[in-house]
Design an enzyme around this catalytic site. Structure first.
Site, PDB file in Angstrom:
ATOM      1  CE1 TYR A 205      61.097  15.806  41.272  1.00  0.00           C
ATOM      2  CE2 TYR A 205      63.915  16.545  43.033  1.00  0.00           C
ATOM      3  CZ  TYR A 205      62.104  17.333  41.961  1.00  0.00           C
ATOM      4  OH  TYR A 205      61.586  18.162  41.347  1.00  0.00           O
TER       5      TYR A 205
ATOM      6  CG  HIS B 187      69.829  18.599  40.924  1.00  0.00           C
ATOM      7  ND1 HIS B 187      69.004  19.956  40.899  1.00  0.00           N
ATOM      8  CD2 HIS B 187      71.267  18.737  41.288  1.00  0.00           C
ATOM      9  CE1 HIS B 187      69.851  21.141  41.355  1.00  0.00           C
ATOM     10  NE2 HIS B 187      71.182  19.983  41.802  1.00  0.00           N
TER      11      HIS B 187
ATOM     12  CE  LYS C   3      65.241  18.947  35.773  1.00  0.00           C
ATOM     13  NZ  LYS C   3      66.582  18.762  35.995  1.00  0.00           N
TER      14      LYS C   3
END
Lengths: 275, 370
Positions: free
Chosen positions: A212, A220, A251
């Site tokens: 993070y 997020h 991601k």
């Protein structure tokens, strides 16, 4: 002084509020494991204890942070429970609490009746009288049963202290206090934490850590970190699989490898087309 | 709330003690959890973000520091059916090569030179005094000189009204035959002219020109036996039972000329038999690595659960970690067998986060309408 202990499977657990705050102040997130006292029957928000990753425990030790695992065996940081004395003390406290709570309960009841009185409409003068009489009777007749008394089940005490039987059992398992199990993981964790990232475990994302840019409460995760040592060969199918996983959850996958010099080599996987 | 840490007293080292008034107030504590707001994507050092972070953290600590407060109530409180693997010994007897027996060559015993058997006297059997091969080539017919009248012909030159009687020497005994009137025979046959299109006429022309002896394969045959073999081979091919497939040790699993339903056919030709998860599971020995940890029962809103009579579990849990290996087929079979008809759920724990997985038996569909 941050206190934590190891239960049977040698997972480091933090129980006291001050210790939780101190851990987070070091940029370590951990994972809450317990149920929340306010609403236990849900797992959206969990409560204490806080579980530390082996890497987080390692960092605490390395930084020589004032952190100490509570050792069950030597009992050096454990207070010796003088059993009878303790129980006497507890019962005395309970009695005091009961007296105070009875007083509070009576006051609470009275104010409830008063609220009922002032809230009543003007026409019900007789109702008002009845209430006034009840108020007067209250002082004599009110009883606060012992069973209604509120008692505390201390989280920290539950986690950090054990009755002798439990202690014997836990001693048999023994805390390992082992070093973080995989060196690559630890190097990567330390490096990323040193750069200001916050990290949590990412087993269900197919990686080692979720990375993070700030506190996970507010941000997020950007990356899924997969720790690979430089001399380890990686199967292409695994790389494809983890790239897929990353794109499914939006991601970026980071392949992280500690280098020979202090430093970690990072490679990101990007899904590209051929133009 | 419960943040004060009393380190002065022995027993209070680990406790975060609530005062009696706090305890009393906790009885009417809210049970709601504040909803988490939307997260930001990127930190930008703005004041807004800082404030939101602070708010989130305060909320976080406040929730975590709440202690458990309860009322002090009076405490109430077993196959081994060995699967016979019968090996079907495919007793395919060797199919004898059914070669047509060559008719005995009659040449060697004969007097006289080399002649082929078909040159023998055709009517030699009926002639009593002709012995076996008594005449050497004397009654050799010129087959091209035998006229076979085309009774269906409509052309004038071929038209005959009657047939001449055969040579009396060809007739047995004293049989005498006169001229044969063709007319009644012609009535019995269909004399209608077949109307053919140009392509059909062309085809007919070629057909008439067709001569079996022009075929290369036929010419390679040195005797009737070989010719019969050729015919048999061609027939087999035509009918879908060629000799090279059916006259060997290993024959096709199914004769395509035999009618069969699709489902049956699929079963017949399948080499890999379908199986299911519990097959062979009873024979597996129990191992230490995978076992069912506990049963899960549904809450009382859905089912009747009593400790004395829990009823049927909803699922059975097997707990492991992401560091553990994925269960192999043996482990899955074992767990399924131990569980019976209750699904087994594998709970994989990752530092407080749990993912649940289950393995389901699956049969590949066969594309067959019943």
């Amino acid at each position: 002084l941050i206190l934590y202990n190891h239960l049977c499977d040698s997972a480091p657990l933090v129980w006291r509020m001050q210790d939780l705050r101190a851990v987070r102040a070091q940029g370590l997130v951990g994972a809450l494991l317990g149920s929340l006292p306010r609403t236990p029957r849900q797992n959206g928000r969990l409560g204490r204890p806080l579980l530390l990753l082996p890497e987080e425990e390692g960092l605490l030790r390395e930084r020589r942070a004032p952190a100490r695992p509570v050792c069950l065996m030597c009992g050096c940081s454990q207070q010796d429970w003088g059993g009878a004395e303790l129980r006497q003390k507890y019962e005395e406290e309970e009695r005091r609490s009961f007296e105070e709570q009875s007083v509070l309960a009576l006051e609470d009841r009275k104010s409830a009746l008063l609220r009922a009185m002032t809230g009543a409409d003007s026409g019900a003068a007789s109702a008002d009288d009845a209430l006034r009489r009840r108020l007067q009777a209250l002082d004599q007749n009110f009883t606060f049963p012992q069973s209604a008394m509120a008692v505390q089940l201390s989280t920290a005490r539950a986690g950090l202290s054990y009755c002798p039987e439990a202690r014997a059992f836990l001693q048999a398992c023994g805390p390992t206090g082992a070093e973080p199990r995989c060196d690559a993981r630890y190097q990567v964790f330390r490096d990323l934490r040193g750069r200001g990232f916050y990290l949590t475990s990412a087993g269900k994302f197919g990686g080692d850590f979720l990375v993070y840019p700030g506190d996970p409460l507010r941000f997020h995760a950007h990356f899924i970190a997969v720790c690979v040592s430089l001399d380890e060969s990686v199967c292409l199918l695994d790389v494809l699989a983890v790239a897929r996983l990353g794109s499914n959850v939006k991601k970026t996958v980071l392949l992280c490898s500690p280098g020979p010099d202090p430093g970690v080599c990072y490679t990101s996987l990007q899904w590209s087309g051929m133009i | 709330m419960a943040d004060q840490n009393n380190t002065d007293d022995k027993g209070k080292f680990y406790s975060e003690i609530l005062s009696p008034s706090e305890l009393f107030a906790a009885r009417s504590r809210s049970h709601k959890i504040p909803v988490r707001g939307q997260k930001d994507f990127f930190p930008d050092d703005s004041e807004e973000q800082k404030q939101r972070l602070e708010q989130s953290l305060n909320e976080h600590w406040s929730l975590l520091s709440e202690e458990r407060v309860e009322r002090l109530r009076a405490e109430a409180q077993g196959e081994c059916s060995t699967e016979k693997m019968e090996e079907d010994k495919c007793n395919e007897g060797e199919e004898d090569e059914k070669l047509a027996e060559p008719p005995e060559a009659q040449s060697s015993a004969d007097e006289g030179g080399s002649r082929s058997w078909w040159m023998m006297d055709v009517l030699g059997d009926s002639d009593k005094d002709s012995g076996h091969g008594s005449r050497s080539g004397s009654s050799c017919w010129d087959f091209s000189s035998i006229s076979f009248p085309d009774l269906g012909s409509t052309s004038r030159e071929h038209f005959r009204s009657h047939l001449a009687p055969p040579d009396p020497s060809l007739l047995p005994g004293d049989l005498k035959v006169g001229f044969c009137d063709v007319a009644p025979w012609r009535q019995k046959i269909n004399l209608r002219q077949v109307k053919m299109s140009a392509s059909e006429q062309k085809r007919e022309k070629y057909r008439r020109r067709w001569d079996v002896n022009k075929n290369r394969e036929v010419r390679r045959c040195r005797n009737w036996a070989e010719y019969q073999e050729l015919m048999a081979r061609r027939k087999g091919k035509r009918e879908g039972r060629p000799a090279h497939l059916w006259n060997r040790e290993v024959t096709p699993l199914h004769d395509p000329t035999q009618p069969i339903a699709t489902g049956e056919l699929l079963k017949k030709i399948s080499v890999i038999k379908p199986t299911h998860l519990l097959e062979g599971a009873s024979r597996l020995k129990d191992a230490d690595d995978w076992r069912i940890c506990f049963n899960v029962y549904q809450p009382n809103t859905v089912a009747d659960f009593k400790k004395s009579n829990p009823g049927k579990p909803y699922s059975r849990m097997c707990v492991c970690s992401f560091d553990d290996p994925v269960p192999d087929l043996r482990a899955i079979k074992l767990l399924a067998y131990q569980s019976g008809d209750i699904p087994v759920v594998i709970a994989v724990v990752d530092y407080g986060d749990i993912s649940f997985y289950t393995f389901k038996d699956f049969q590949l569909p066969t594309d067959v309408y019943p």
